[in-house]
Design a protein around this motif. Structure first.
Motif, PDB file in Angstrom:
ATOM      1  N   ILE A  18       0.964  -1.026  -0.074  1.00  0.00           N
ATOM      2  CA  ILE A  18      -0.021   0.108   0.102  1.00  0.00           C
ATOM      3  C   ILE A  18       0.843   1.236   0.052  1.00  0.00           C
ATOM      4  CG2 ILE A  18      -1.830  -1.165   1.165  1.00  0.00           C
ATOM      5  CD1 ILE A  18      -1.043   0.019   3.756  1.00  0.00           C
ATOM      6  N   PRO A  19       0.462   2.425  -0.393  1.00  0.00           N
ATOM      7  CA  PRO A  19       0.987   3.685  -0.246  1.00  0.00           C
ATOM      8  C   PRO A  19       1.747   3.887   1.252  1.00  0.00           C
ATOM      9  CG  PRO A  19      -1.075   4.189  -1.361  1.00  0.00           C
ATOM     10  CD  PRO A  19      -0.901   2.650  -0.661  1.00  0.00           C
ATOM     11  N   ARG A  20       2.868   4.526   1.152  1.00  0.00           N
ATOM     12  CA  ARG A  20       3.515   4.717   2.239  1.00  0.00           C
ATOM     13  C   ARG A  20       2.882   5.514   3.289  1.00  0.00           C
ATOM     14  NH1 ARG A  20       9.939   5.991   0.194  1.00  0.00           N
ATOM     15  NH2 ARG A  20      10.117   4.235  -0.556  1.00  0.00           N
ATOM     16  N   SER A  21       2.032   6.627   3.013  1.00  0.00           N
ATOM     17  CA  SER A  21       1.312   7.436   3.827  1.00  0.00           C
ATOM     18  C   SER A  21       0.195   6.414   4.478  1.00  0.00           C
ATOM     19  CB  SER A  21       0.474   8.502   3.088  1.00  0.00           C
ATOM     20  OG  SER A  21      -0.285   7.845   1.865  1.00  0.00           O
ATOM     21  N   ASP A  22      -0.463   5.606   3.785  1.00  0.00           N
ATOM     22  CA  ASP A  22      -1.411   4.818   4.220  1.00  0.00           C
ATOM     23  C   ASP A  22      -0.991   3.685   5.565  1.00  0.00           C
ATOM     24  OD1 ASP A  22      -3.346   5.809   2.872  1.00  0.00           O
ATOM     25  OD2 ASP A  22      -3.446   4.190   1.381  1.00  0.00           O
ATOM     26  N   ALA A  23       0.370   3.244   5.228  1.00  0.00           N
ATOM     27  CA  ALA A  23       1.112   2.340   6.136  1.00  0.00           C
ATOM     28  C   ALA A  23       1.540   3.212   7.432  1.00  0.00           C
ATOM     29  CB  ALA A  23       2.513   2.027   5.444  1.00  0.00           C
ATOM     30  N   LEU A  24       1.925   4.371   7.030  1.00  0.00           N
ATOM     31  CA  LEU A  24       2.229   5.290   8.167  1.00  0.00           C
ATOM     32  C   LEU A  24       0.967   5.533   9.264  1.00  0.00           C
ATOM     33  CD1 LEU A  24       4.113   7.282   9.715  1.00  0.00           C
ATOM     34  CD2 LEU A  24       3.457   8.985   8.322  1.00  0.00           C
ATOM     35  N   ALA A  82      -6.356   7.611  19.076  1.00  0.00           N
ATOM     36  CA  ALA A  82      -5.656   7.015  18.255  1.00  0.00           C
ATOM     37  C   ALA A  82      -6.488   7.246  16.650  1.00  0.00           C
ATOM     38  CB  ALA A  82      -5.323   5.520  18.157  1.00  0.00           C
ATOM     39  N   VAL A  83      -7.838   7.050  17.094  1.00  0.00           N
ATOM     40  CA  VAL A  83      -8.617   7.512  15.781  1.00  0.00           C
ATOM     41  C   VAL A  83      -8.528   9.016  15.271  1.00  0.00           C
ATOM     42  CG1 VAL A  83     -10.873   7.861  15.038  1.00  0.00           C
ATOM     43  CG2 VAL A  83     -10.322   5.698  16.265  1.00  0.00           C
ATOM     44  N   VAL A  84      -8.403   9.913  16.364  1.00  0.00           N
ATOM     45  CA  VAL A  84      -8.425  11.232  16.303  1.00  0.00           C
ATOM     46  C   VAL A  84      -7.054  11.645  15.449  1.00  0.00           C
ATOM     47  CG1 VAL A  84      -8.146  13.621  17.190  1.00  0.00           C
ATOM     48  CG2 VAL A  84      -9.855  11.972  18.081  1.00  0.00           C
ATOM     49  N   ALA A  85      -6.093  10.936  15.893  1.00  0.00           N
ATOM     50  CA  ALA A  85      -4.792  11.059  15.263  1.00  0.00           C
ATOM     51  C   ALA A  85      -4.802  10.678  13.848  1.00  0.00           C
ATOM     52  CB  ALA A  85      -3.879  10.467  16.060  1.00  0.00           C
ATOM     53  N   GLY A  86      -5.253   9.400  13.612  1.00  0.00           N
ATOM     54  CA  GLY A  86      -5.410   8.916  12.388  1.00  0.00           C
ATOM     55  C   GLY A  86      -6.102   9.785  11.239  1.00  0.00           C
ATOM     56  N   VAL A  87      -7.214  10.355  11.784  1.00  0.00           N
ATOM     57  CA  VAL A  87      -7.990  11.408  11.139  1.00  0.00           C
ATOM     58  C   VAL A  87      -7.159  12.410  10.805  1.00  0.00           C
ATOM     59  CG1 VAL A  87     -10.145  12.877  11.122  1.00  0.00           C
ATOM     60  CG2 VAL A  87     -10.231  10.380  11.938  1.00  0.00           C
ATOM     61  N   VAL A  96      -2.285  14.365   4.836  1.00  0.00           N
ATOM     62  CA  VAL A  96      -1.851  13.540   3.636  1.00  0.00           C
ATOM     63  C   VAL A  96      -2.810  13.847   2.427  1.00  0.00           C
ATOM     64  CG1 VAL A  96      -1.430  11.385   2.540  1.00  0.00           C
ATOM     65  CG2 VAL A  96      -0.776  11.962   4.960  1.00  0.00           C
ATOM     66  N   TYR A  97      -3.884  13.902   2.695  1.00  0.00           N
ATOM     67  CA  TYR A  97      -4.851  14.190   1.585  1.00  0.00           C
ATOM     68  C   TYR A  97      -4.656  15.536   0.939  1.00  0.00           C
ATOM     69  CZ  TYR A  97      -9.028  14.991  -1.192  1.00  0.00           C
ATOM     70  OH  TYR A  97      -9.881  15.211  -2.350  1.00  0.00           O
ATOM     71  N   ALA A  98      -4.643  16.504   1.987  1.00  0.00           N
ATOM     72  CA  ALA A  98      -4.364  17.994   1.680  1.00  0.00           C
ATOM     73  C   ALA A  98      -3.019  18.019   0.535  1.00  0.00           C
ATOM     74  CB  ALA A  98      -4.405  18.998   2.670  1.00  0.00           C
ATOM     75  N   TRP A  99      -1.780  17.335   1.155  1.00  0.00           N
ATOM     76  CA  TRP A  99      -0.749  17.418   0.587  1.00  0.00           C
ATOM     77  C   TRP A  99      -0.836  16.898  -1.025  1.00  0.00           C
ATOM     78  CZ3 TRP A  99       3.075  13.174  -0.633  1.00  0.00           C
ATOM     79  CH2 TRP A  99       4.251  13.477  -0.940  1.00  0.00           C
ATOM     80  N   ARG A 100      -1.620  15.676  -1.055  1.00  0.00           N
ATOM     81  CA  ARG A 100      -1.743  15.166  -2.375  1.00  0.00           C
ATOM     82  C   ARG A 100      -2.625  16.135  -3.485  1.00  0.00           C
ATOM     83  NH1 ARG A 100      -3.218   8.775  -0.649  1.00  0.00           N
ATOM     84  NH2 ARG A 100      -1.296   8.044  -0.088  1.00  0.00           N
ATOM     85  N   SER A 101      -3.735  16.519  -2.712  1.00  0.00           N
ATOM     86  CA  SER A 101      -4.508  17.410  -3.557  1.00  0.00           C
ATOM     87  C   SER A 101      -3.775  18.943  -4.098  1.00  0.00           C
ATOM     88  CB  SER A 101      -5.625  17.950  -2.828  1.00  0.00           C
ATOM     89  OG  SER A 101      -6.490  16.930  -2.670  1.00  0.00           O
TER      90      SER A 101
END
Length: 235
Positions: free
Chosen positions: A71-77, A94-99, A105-110
């Motif tokens: 999977i993409p490195r960002s998802d693995a992270l 953990a859920v808050v940190a993951g979100v 990451v989504y903002a950076w990709r966009s």
């Protein structure tokens, strides 16, 4: 909710298939809290520790190890981060940190998806058109400002938002800053094909005066001159 995830997974893995299983689990838990607490206290902690180990084994996604390299490195992270934070603190944190990390990451990709193609205008003689492709928001504003050749552009420049969207206040500020740069060179900046919601954003900003002369069939704004505040006709 976090405390119920393990119980729900164990319930399902034990054969639960209908709503009756969840109802019975809730009723037994209620009875333990109200009436059977002394009986629960008689269970040795070692036995409860064994139960918790089985909960961990049943809830952990062991296939994560197999897919981490695929999977993409960002998802693995994000997977590793959520796992570590869950152990260190709890699942809610953990859920808050993951979100939050996933959103960044989504903002950076966009931000990397914003592209501009430039060509001579087909509707305004002597003008130059920049066609945007991708969202314009806080993460892509720097890239947006660098894609214009203000020094060598003609007196009229059109920015076409047909394949783009103005998302937030940072994008509005970037458009205004670009207009001021062109104005300082004695040039005129026009915005074209703004979607209806983007049109409303610019109107609410207050600093950019926009009329309501829209094309209601296609729900796009007409040619708009940021410098003069006057729409061009027919677009």
């Amino acid at each position: 909710g976090c405390a119920m995830i393990g119980q729900s997974m164990i319930n399902v893995q034990s054969g639960a298939r209908t709503r009756l299983a969840a109802i019975m689990a809730a009723l037994f838990l209620l009875s333990f809290i109200l009436f059977a607490a002394p009986l629960i206290e008689q269970i040795p902690l070692a036995a409860l520790t064994g139960v918790m180990f089985m909960v961990v084994i049943g809830t952990f996604a062991w296939n994560s190890f197999r897919i981490l390299l695929k999977i993409p490195r960002s998802d693995a992270l994000v997977i590793i981060l959520v796992t570590v934070v869950t152990v260190q603190y709890d699942l809610a944190v953990a859920v808050v940190a993951g979100v939050i990390v996933s959103a960044l990451v989504y903002a950076w990709r966009s931000a990397k998806r914003l592209h501009i193609s430039a060509h001579d205008s087909h509707t305004v003689p002597g003008a130059k058109t920049y066609e945007l492709d991708g969202p314009l928001f806080f993460a892509s504003t720097d890239n947006f400002s660098e894609l214009f050749d203000i020094e060598h552009d003609p007196d009229v420049v059109i920015v076409d938002f047909k394949r783009s969207r103005v998302v937030d206040q940072s994008a509005l500020q970037a458009i205004e800053d670009l207009a001021l740069k062109y104005e300082s060179k004695g040039k005129e900046l026009r915005l074209r094909h703004l979607s209806r919601d983007c049109h409303q954003l610019l109107k609410k900003a207050g600093q950019l005066m926009i009329d309501s002369d829209d094309d209601h069939d296609y729900q796009v704004a007409a040619d708009y001159s940021v410098r003069t505040g006057v729409f061009g006709g027919g677009h």
